[in-house]
Write an enzyme that holds these catalytic residues in place. Structure first.
Site, PDB file in Angstrom:
ATOM      1  N   GLY A  87      -9.833 -28.983   9.547  1.00  0.00           N
ATOM      2  CA  GLY A  87     -11.000 -29.612  10.146  1.00  0.00           C
ATOM      3  C   GLY A  87     -11.940 -30.111   9.072  1.00  0.00           C
ATOM      4  O   GLY A  87     -12.156 -29.461   8.048  1.00  0.00           O
ATOM      5  N   ARG A 104     -31.317 -27.096  29.216  1.00  0.00           N
ATOM      6  CA  ARG A 104     -30.150 -27.847  29.677  1.00  0.00           C
ATOM      7  C   ARG A 104     -29.488 -27.281  30.917  1.00  0.00           C
ATOM      8  O   ARG A 104     -29.168 -28.010  31.844  1.00  0.00           O
ATOM      9  CB  ARG A 104     -29.102 -27.862  28.569  1.00  0.00           C
ATOM     10  CG  ARG A 104     -29.512 -28.746  27.449  1.00  0.00           C
ATOM     11  CD  ARG A 104     -28.472 -28.750  26.378  1.00  0.00           C
ATOM     12  NE  ARG A 104     -28.912 -29.696  25.354  1.00  0.00           N
ATOM     13  CZ  ARG A 104     -28.283 -29.914  24.219  1.00  0.00           C
ATOM     14  NH1 ARG A 104     -27.180 -29.249  23.938  1.00  0.00           N
ATOM     15  NH2 ARG A 104     -28.736 -30.793  23.368  1.00  0.00           N
TER      16      ARG A 104
HETATM   17  C1  LIG Z   1     -22.150 -36.470  22.135  1.00  0.00           C
HETATM   18  C2  LIG Z   1     -22.533 -35.231  21.408  1.00  0.00           C
HETATM   19  C3  LIG Z   1     -23.801 -35.121  20.859  1.00  0.00           C
HETATM   20  C4  LIG Z   1     -24.174 -33.975  20.158  1.00  0.00           C
HETATM   21  N1  LIG Z   1     -25.435 -33.914  19.647  1.00  0.00           N
HETATM   22  C5  LIG Z   1     -25.801 -32.811  18.960  1.00  0.00           C
HETATM   23  C6  LIG Z   1     -27.094 -32.736  18.381  1.00  0.00           C
HETATM   24  O1  LIG Z   1     -27.898 -33.646  18.498  1.00  0.00           O
HETATM   25  N2  LIG Z   1     -27.422 -31.636  17.683  1.00  0.00           N
HETATM   26  C7  LIG Z   1     -26.549 -30.613  17.526  1.00  0.00           C
HETATM   27  O2  LIG Z   1     -26.899 -29.648  16.846  1.00  0.00           O
HETATM   28  N3  LIG Z   1     -25.315 -30.658  18.057  1.00  0.00           N
HETATM   29  C8  LIG Z   1     -24.923 -31.724  18.777  1.00  0.00           C
HETATM   30  N4  LIG Z   1     -23.663 -31.775  19.332  1.00  0.00           N
HETATM   31  C9  LIG Z   1     -22.711 -30.696  19.057  1.00  0.00           C
HETATM   32  C10 LIG Z   1     -22.133 -30.831  17.675  1.00  0.00           C
HETATM   33  O3  LIG Z   1     -21.911 -32.169  17.370  1.00  0.00           O
HETATM   34  C11 LIG Z   1     -20.797 -30.109  17.501  1.00  0.00           C
HETATM   35  O4  LIG Z   1     -20.859 -28.862  18.042  1.00  0.00           O
HETATM   36  C12 LIG Z   1     -20.442 -29.947  16.042  1.00  0.00           C
HETATM   37  O5  LIG Z   1     -20.522 -31.186  15.401  1.00  0.00           O
HETATM   38  C13 LIG Z   1     -19.077 -29.352  15.848  1.00  0.00           C
HETATM   39  O6  LIG Z   1     -18.721 -29.417  14.479  1.00  0.00           O
HETATM   40  P1  LIG Z   1     -17.411 -28.755  13.941  1.00  0.00           P
HETATM   41  O7  LIG Z   1     -17.394 -29.000  12.498  1.00  0.00           O
HETATM   42  O8  LIG Z   1     -17.341 -27.371  14.397  1.00  0.00           O
HETATM   43  O9  LIG Z   1     -16.207 -29.486  14.638  1.00  0.00           O
HETATM   44  P2  LIG Z   1     -15.759 -31.075  14.772  1.00  0.00           P
HETATM   45  O10 LIG Z   1     -16.813 -31.909  14.194  1.00  0.00           O
HETATM   46  O11 LIG Z   1     -15.389 -31.218  16.154  1.00  0.00           O
HETATM   47  O12 LIG Z   1     -14.556 -31.153  13.825  1.00  0.00           O
HETATM   48  C14 LIG Z   1     -13.298 -30.690  14.164  1.00  0.00           C
HETATM   49  C15 LIG Z   1     -12.356 -31.052  13.058  1.00  0.00           C
HETATM   50  O13 LIG Z   1     -11.167 -30.353  13.215  1.00  0.00           O
HETATM   51  C16 LIG Z   1     -10.062 -31.187  13.141  1.00  0.00           C
HETATM   52  N5  LIG Z   1      -9.038 -30.607  13.973  1.00  0.00           N
HETATM   53  C17 LIG Z   1      -9.155 -30.088  15.206  1.00  0.00           C
HETATM   54  N6  LIG Z   1      -7.980 -29.594  15.613  1.00  0.00           N
HETATM   55  C18 LIG Z   1      -7.108 -29.811  14.623  1.00  0.00           C
HETATM   56  C19 LIG Z   1      -5.735 -29.535  14.446  1.00  0.00           C
HETATM   57  N7  LIG Z   1      -5.036 -28.931  15.369  1.00  0.00           N
HETATM   58  N8  LIG Z   1      -5.151 -29.908  13.294  1.00  0.00           N
HETATM   59  C20 LIG Z   1      -5.866 -30.536  12.315  1.00  0.00           C
HETATM   60  N9  LIG Z   1      -7.158 -30.797  12.437  1.00  0.00           N
HETATM   61  C21 LIG Z   1      -7.776 -30.441  13.566  1.00  0.00           C
HETATM   62  C22 LIG Z   1     -10.566 -32.522  13.600  1.00  0.00           C
HETATM   63  O14 LIG Z   1      -9.776 -33.543  13.064  1.00  0.00           O
HETATM   64  C23 LIG Z   1     -11.957 -32.501  13.010  1.00  0.00           C
HETATM   65  O15 LIG Z   1     -11.901 -32.910  11.676  1.00  0.00           O
HETATM   66  C24 LIG Z   1     -23.273 -32.898  20.030  1.00  0.00           C
HETATM   67  C25 LIG Z   1     -22.025 -33.012  20.588  1.00  0.00           C
HETATM   68  C26 LIG Z   1     -21.657 -34.147  21.308  1.00  0.00           C
HETATM   69  C27 LIG Z   1     -20.351 -34.188  21.990  1.00  0.00           C
END
Ligand SMILES: Cc1cc2nc3c(=O)[nH]c(=O)nc-3n(C[C@H](O)[C@H](O)[C@H](O)COP(=O)(O)OP(=O)(O)OC[C@H]3O[C@@H](n4cnc5c(N)ncnc54)[C@H](O)[C@@H]3O)c2cc1C
Ligand code: HEM
Ligand code: HEM
Ligand code: SF4
Ligand code: F3S
Ligand code: FES
Lengths: 234, 251, 637
Positions: free
Chosen positions: C40, C330
């Site tokens: 990720g 929310r």
């Molecule tokens: C529309 C929207 C608006 C939002 N706005 C806000 C906000 O204003 N403020 C806030 O705090 N939060 C917000 N959120 C929530 C926040 O964006 C997410 O919770 C956060 O960005 C998640 O980050 P992450 O790094 O955990 O995962 P992600 O950013 O989802 O990254 C997941 C990564 O894992 C990789 N991956 C997944 N599965 C696999 C696999 N099997 N094999 C290889 N790679 C894989 C993907 O390619 C990606 O690179 C929002 C969410 C949405 C949907």
């Protein structure tokens, strides 16, 4: 020197070289256009030889004499121009090759989004200009392409030369191509040289337009004046 | 709505491709362009064919995944949007649409409409960052950044890396992308120390990746879904020239 | 399954500092010898990979995207919280801690949340140093705004692209490490399994999405930063690629899955416009600062909004929650909207929305004033719906948005499988039963930049190195397992598309395990999900082969996992016989219709253990203790 070479090694560096040589060529075309307008001096020609244009040509040939030899300035300018045209063309060719390689497969359907159509004519426009320059030198400077060339009789060569509508037409097309080239070139060169100034930004497009249209008119009036019998031989 | 769709199909990176025509019926004007492709794919799948491969993820114009030429225009005829934000109400019943992948040597086609844009990552890798260690940063408010500068930086930073600029450019140049990234950093005080080196390295890599040169056509700006201005290219040009002529990045 | 959260002893404020001091360190010269896999490249994974690379570990980083920059984090709009107290409005680490625990309805671990609040401050410094263009005031200082559910202004933002700008900062840091050779990047590689050697995570199996090649990658530790599972509902605000696969396959290998039923529904999304729709679009919550939410008093009222006089409108949030009004949290705003629509007050062609009206804001601020604040959002809305929100009210409706549940992790962010870590949205750690706006970005970055790079060292320093023969055998086995699974998917050769199953599953979950749940509905879901799964395995059609780019195959694997996961999610919702935060059981409501917690029986995290497909999973609990905050009924009246 090394740095200059590495600069030229980048695509941006080549563009900068084109821009600078283009500006030099532009400077020449402005001066040349003004010189050409001397054809209208003393009209109708009182028959006194030599004509103002001839004297002007003579003066250019002898500029700086005796400090410079006859033809001194002329040759300096000629060499400068030749170099400028040379690098301008070489860089254009190299860049053209780079971008051709960058898109080996063309779009089936393509809607051009460019700012101005002129930018798309730079390359073939350049080729027309080049062909024109070659012809023009044979025509007006060395005379091989001229029906009745007479060394030093610039005005006479010019009027006789343009009496053929075909030749005059070619001149008009070529000058048109040149001005289209400059319409994009003068606008573009600001960006190429990295000039970032909001005031220039605002006038960039109109100034490029005014200069190139002005240049076109300045050049075109001469063949048109001959065709319309405004400029004649005695 | 009913449409005639000509889509580029290509099985793999080294196979030859060609257009395939679909008569698509029952298209709703409220569909997004990608919803429409989903619909076509659903029908292809149920009929035993292989669906059209196209890249997409966020479907709201921010991830930069989607991207295709629609009637010769990157992301389709509407301005300032990505293909996923294009809606079918922009077309009329009976329209004929040509859908093609981005075409550039630096973006080889992987399959159908999917291209490999990792060349853009490598441009960033060449210098599109500020060298700072995690955990060693000074207080965020220790650095004052005037709003106009911050705004200029932001306008450049809005680039989503979609590659439409390359697709639109008659020279297949990625200078808008490169310049946007460089400008994002060069407008900020934090970005100054590495500014010239960055310009030199990024442009060098840009050329190496096989992108074309920029002759200021401006098509990139028109196609860019984020409206990034070609003025940033001028800024990059200047930094590059200064960088090379002052000897930065020559080692 | 043993659940030892390993919360350091000592005072809340000192726990993290003490813990860092007590942790074992890896000698700098040895770091290069340790290989760490990060899956990720979102805020969590990207930050972790970049930082660990910088520290000197041999990092191998994977994403299924074509570029690290495309991770779903890019889509976050609103902002990121930090207890900087730059506005001098009384914010503090303690207040952010308190708000987060309370907002999570007392279902999160105090120690973790406190650490998060503590680190929030460093995140902003880090981001600014990287060149993230956070909003500024004219004086050059950073700007803040207030965000859903908070009474102080602590949200930092970058226009409507906070996630994008933060992720780009992170991605640039990652690219810098890639250039330096400390991180090896694997784009377009989907992780499909975890390799376990002697009970420890020692590697992963991936499929290269272009060549179809399935291979193993070994390491000393594996970190998952693979995001949330809102797409179980098919229609959500998440990017289409978001999935549960990485987490689920880890779960199948022994990682406990905590609180899967804690899913957040975001109140302000654009309602669905038709059956074909593939994705719901979030409209920033900030719109609720100036927009007023209403429905016609008369159910089924057909008049255009402009013709409905004020006296016949029900501004129901203002009516029910006079002090918070349109800014209520929310979960509450979402539930009330659903209630209104269910009662027949819905608006729009499909009667599936409520109005968010800017008429009064325009009268107060002028059209320009409103456009200054929300111009780009209005534009976005107009592009999607073809309606002009300046002249006709927006229509909004709740949609699945974020998942608080995820892999169970201890204080060091390690799952129940030693050597397997989970960071960002994929873990369950900090948000309890409900996440406050602008806190997910904060958590992802705190985990990635500041926590995992430290805690992983402690694990590596104490874990034995793997014996290579055992590792090889495990790798071969796991690869074979993945290949066989893929073969099965391809060989069904049925007649229904993968999407059609996903859509059906999504509808089922939305109806029975969505915004409101009840026993009967959950039991029905638990009956129907296995049926749908059977049908999937008998009748799905996955065209093409496994040997090249095959998007149907990618989707099929993900939907197959959702079909297993959904059951656990429903089990969790069924067995958590209380309401809390976003988990709303209709059987448990206060007289005012709010979620009614049962602290006596459910002040714990529920952690599920996998027992086989179709087998009832086992529920374990991690009791939660609240020493610094007293449990209270949330009230936003
Ligand atoms: C529309 C929207 C608006 C939002 N706005 C806000 C906000 O204003 N403020 C806030 O705090 N939060 C917000 N959120 C929530 C926040 O964006 C997410 O919770 C956060 O960005 C998640 O980050 P992450 O790094 O955990 O995962 P992600 O950013 O989802 O990254 C997941 C990564 O894992 C990789 N991956 C997944 N599965 C696999 C696999 N099997 N094999 C290889 N790679 C894989 C993907 O390619 C990606 O690179 C929002 C969410 C949405 C949907
Ligand atoms: C001899 C034949 C010529 C050829 C083949 C040629 C070709 C080109 C090409 C391909 C470009 C690049 C287009 C671009 O970068 O925007 C260019 C730019 C330019 N040319 Fe020419 N050209 C020729 C003659 C001239 C002449 C005679 C002049 C001036 C009178 C001139 C002035 C310019 C200018 C000012 C530019 C702009 C450079 C820039 O954008 O930085 N060119 N030319
Ligand atoms: C209608 C337009 C033009 C007219 C009437 C014209 C006329 C002339 C004449 C009469 C001469 C000979 C001067 C002399 O021998 O003293 C000349 C020379 C020349 N012209 Fe032009 N010209 C025209 C356009 C152009 C253009 C567009 C260009 C270039 C882009 C050009 C480039 C030259 C050059 C390079 C020479 C040679 C100068 C030298 O070295 O002696 N001319 N022109
Ligand atoms: S500059 Fe614009 S068109 Fe180019 S990649 Fe960035 S967003 Fe896309
Ligand atoms: S279209 Fe191409 S030529 Fe330059 S200005 Fe844009 S990159
Ligand atoms: S799918 Fe993300 S920009 Fe279109």
């Amino acid at each position: 020197m090394n740095r200059g070479i590495s600069l030229y090694g980048t695509s941006v560096g080549k563009k900068v070289v084109m821009g600078l040589s283009g500006l030099l060529l532009f400077g020449f075309t402005v001066g040349h256009m003004l010189g050409n307008l001397k054809a209208f001096q003393g009209r109708p020609w009182d028959g006194v030889s030599p004509h103002a244009l001839d004297l002007y040509g003579e003066a250019l040939r002898n500029f700086g004499y005796p400090f410079l030899p006859h033809y001194g300035l002329l040759w300096i300018a000629r060499i400068g121009l030749l170099l400028a045209v040379g690098v301008h063309i070489v860089a254009a060719f190299q860049l053209w090759r780079q971008s051709r390689r960058a898109r080996p497969v063309a779009y089936r359907k393509n809607d051009s989004l460019v700012f101005s159509y002129a930018s798309r004519t730079m390359r073939w426009g350049g080729v027309i200009i080049l062909a024109f320059i070659v012809f023009h030198l044979l025509h007006m400077t060395t005379g091989q392409a001229h029906p009745e060339f007479e060394y030093g009789a610039v005005y006479r060569n010019l009027v006789i030369g343009f009496q053929s509508p075909l030749v005059a037409g070619f001149y008009l097309v070529a000058v048109g191509a040149l001005c289209l080239h400059l319409y994009h070139g003068l606008w573009s060169v600001i960006g190429t040289l990295g000039i970032e100034n909001p005031r220039i930004e605002r006038v960039r497009r109109p100034v490029a337009g005014a200069l190139s249209i002005g240049l076109f008119i300045g050049y075109a009036v001469v063949p048109i004046a001959v065709l319309t019998n405004f400029l004649t031989l005695p | 709505m009913k449409l005639k769709l000509h889509v580029w199909r290509q099985a793999g990176p080294s196979t030859r491709g060609g257009f395939e025509t679909h008569e698509v019926v029952d298209v709703s004007p409220d569909m997004s362009f990608l919803d429409m492709l989903d619909l076509v794919n659903e029908r292809i799948t149920v009929n035993g064919g292989e669906p059209i491969a196209f890249e997409h993820d966020c479907r709201e114009g921010i991830c930069g995944s989607c991207g295709m030429m629609v009637n010769g225009i990157p992301h389709g005829p509407d301005r300032l949007i990505t293909a996923c934000q294009l809606h079918m109400r922009s077309f009329s019943d009976g329209d004929e649409l040509w859908v093609e992948p981005w075409r550039a040597a630096a973006f080889p086609v992987m399959k159908d409409l999917v291209v490999d844009r990792s060349s853009l990552d490598r441009i960033i890798e060449a210098g599109g960052y500020i060298s700072v260690r995690t955990g060693s940063a000074p207080d965020a408010n220790a650095l004052l950044i005037p709003k106009p500068e911050a705004d200029r930086a932001f306008d450049a930073a809005a680039c989503i890396g979609c590659g439409a600029c390359v697709a639109a450019c008659p020279n297949a140049s990625a200078m808008l992308f490169t310049a946007a990234k460089a400008a994002h950093l060069s407008y900020l005080p934090q970005g100054q120390p590495e500014r010239l080196q960055r310009a030199v390295d990024m442009v060098a890599l840009h050329d190496e990746e096989g992108f074309g040169n920029c002759t200021n056509h401006g098509a990139c700006q028109v196609a860019c879904p984020k409206g990034i201005s070609v003025e940033y290219i001028a800024r990059l040009n200047r930094d590059l020239v200064r960088g090379v002529l002052t000897g930065v990045g020559m080692e | 399954m043993e659940l030892d959260a390993k919360i350091p002893s000592g005072e809340l404020e000192r726990k993290w500092t003490n813990h860092q001091f007590e942790m074992k360190l890896v000698n700098p010269a040895n770091k290069r010898k340790y290989r760490v896999i990060v899956v990720g490249t979102g805020l969590a994974g990207g930050a972790a990979a970049a930082t660990m690379g910088e520290l000197g570990y041999d990092v191998h980083c994977f994403t299924f995207h074509d570029s690290p920059r495309r991770a779903h984090s890019i889509a976050a709009q609103g902002g990121i919280n930090a207890a900087k107290n730059y506005q001098g409005d009384g914010d503090s680490i303690h207040r952010l801690f308190y708000d987060t625990v309370k907002g999570g309805d007392f279902r999160s671990r105090e120690a973790n949340v406190y650490r998060l609040a503590e680190l929030s401050v460093n995140i902003i410094d880090q981001a600014v140093a990287q060149g993230v263009p956070l909003a500024r005031e004219y004086g050059g200082l950073l700007a803040n705004r207030s965000f859903g559910g908070a009474q102080v202004s602590r949200t930092f933002y970058a226009r409507g692209q906070t996630g994008q700008q933060l992720l780009l900062g992170c991605y640039q840091a990652l690219e810098r490490q890639i250039a330096a050779g400390t991180v090896k990047m694997y784009n377009r590689h989907e992780m499909l399994d975890v390799i376990i050697v002697d009970g420890r995570a020692r590697g992963i199996v991936t499929r290269h999405l272009v060549s179809g090649k399935i291979e193993s990658h070994m390491a000393d530790a594996v970190v998952l930063g693979t995001g949330g599972y809102s797409n179980a509902f098919f229609l959500s605000t998440n990017a289409k690629g978001c999935n549960v696969t990485a987490a689920w396959r880890a779960h199948r290998r022994g990682a406990g899955f905590a609180n899967p039923c804690f899913t957040q529904i975001h109140p302000t999304c654009i309602p669905q416009s038709g059956e074909y729709q593939s994705k719901l679009t979030l409209m920033s919550e900030s719109l609720r600062n100036d927009g007023r939410i209403w429905v016609p008093k008369l159910a089924g009222d057909n008049r255009p909004p402009a013709q409905i006089p004020d006296s016949e409108r029900d501004y129901y949030l203002e009516r029910l929650y006079p002090s918070f009004g349109n800014l209520s949290p929310r979960d509450i705003a979402s539930r009330r909207a659903k209630e209104m629509v269910d009662l027949g007050h819905g608006v729009g062609p499909l009667r599936n929305g409520v109005y968010l009206d800017f008429r009064d804001a325009i009268a107060r601020l002028g059209k320009d004033g409103v456009s200054e604040r929300y111009g780009n959002l209005f534009q976005m809305y107009a592009k999607i719906t073809g309606e002009d929100p300046y002249s006709t009210p927006m229509r909004i409706y709740p949609a699945p948005h974020y998942t608080m549940g995820g892999l169970w992790v201890d204080y060091d962010l390690m799952t129940t499988v030693p050597g397997l870590f989970a960071i960002g949205e994929v873990n369950f750690s900090d948000h309890g039963a409900n996440r406050l706006g602008a806190s997910a970005l904060m958590q992802g970055l705190a985990d990635g930049y500041f926590i995992i790079p430290k805690t992983i060292g402690s694990y590596l320093a104490s874990a034995p190195r793997a014996v290579s023969s055992a590792a090889e055998a495990a790798a071969t086995d796991t690869v074979r397992h993945v290949e066989a699974y893929q073969k099965r998917l391809l060989e069904v050769r049925g007649s229904r598309s993968v999407d059609s199953f996903h859509i059906e599953l999504g509808r089922l979950l939305w109806n029975h395990c969505g915004m409101a749940r009840n026993e009967a509905g959950l039991k029905e879901a638990l009956r129907k999900i296995p049926e749908l799964r059977d049908e999937f395995w008998n009748n799905v059609r996955v065209p093409g082969s496994g040997a090249d780019l095959n998007q149907s195959l990618e989707k099929a694997g993900r939907v197959a996992d959702f079909l297993e996961f959904a059951e656990t999610m429903c089990w969790d919702a069924l067995t958590r016989d209380e309401s809390c935060g976003a988990h709303y059981r209709e059987e448990h409501t206060t007289e005012e219709g709010e979620a009614k917690r049962d602290d006596e029986n459910f002040a714990h995290g529920a952690v599920w253990e996998f027992r086989g497909v179709g087998e009832t999973p086992v529920r374990h609990v991690e009791p939660l203790e609240f020493e610094n905050i007293s449990l209270s009924q949330r009230s936003y009246k």
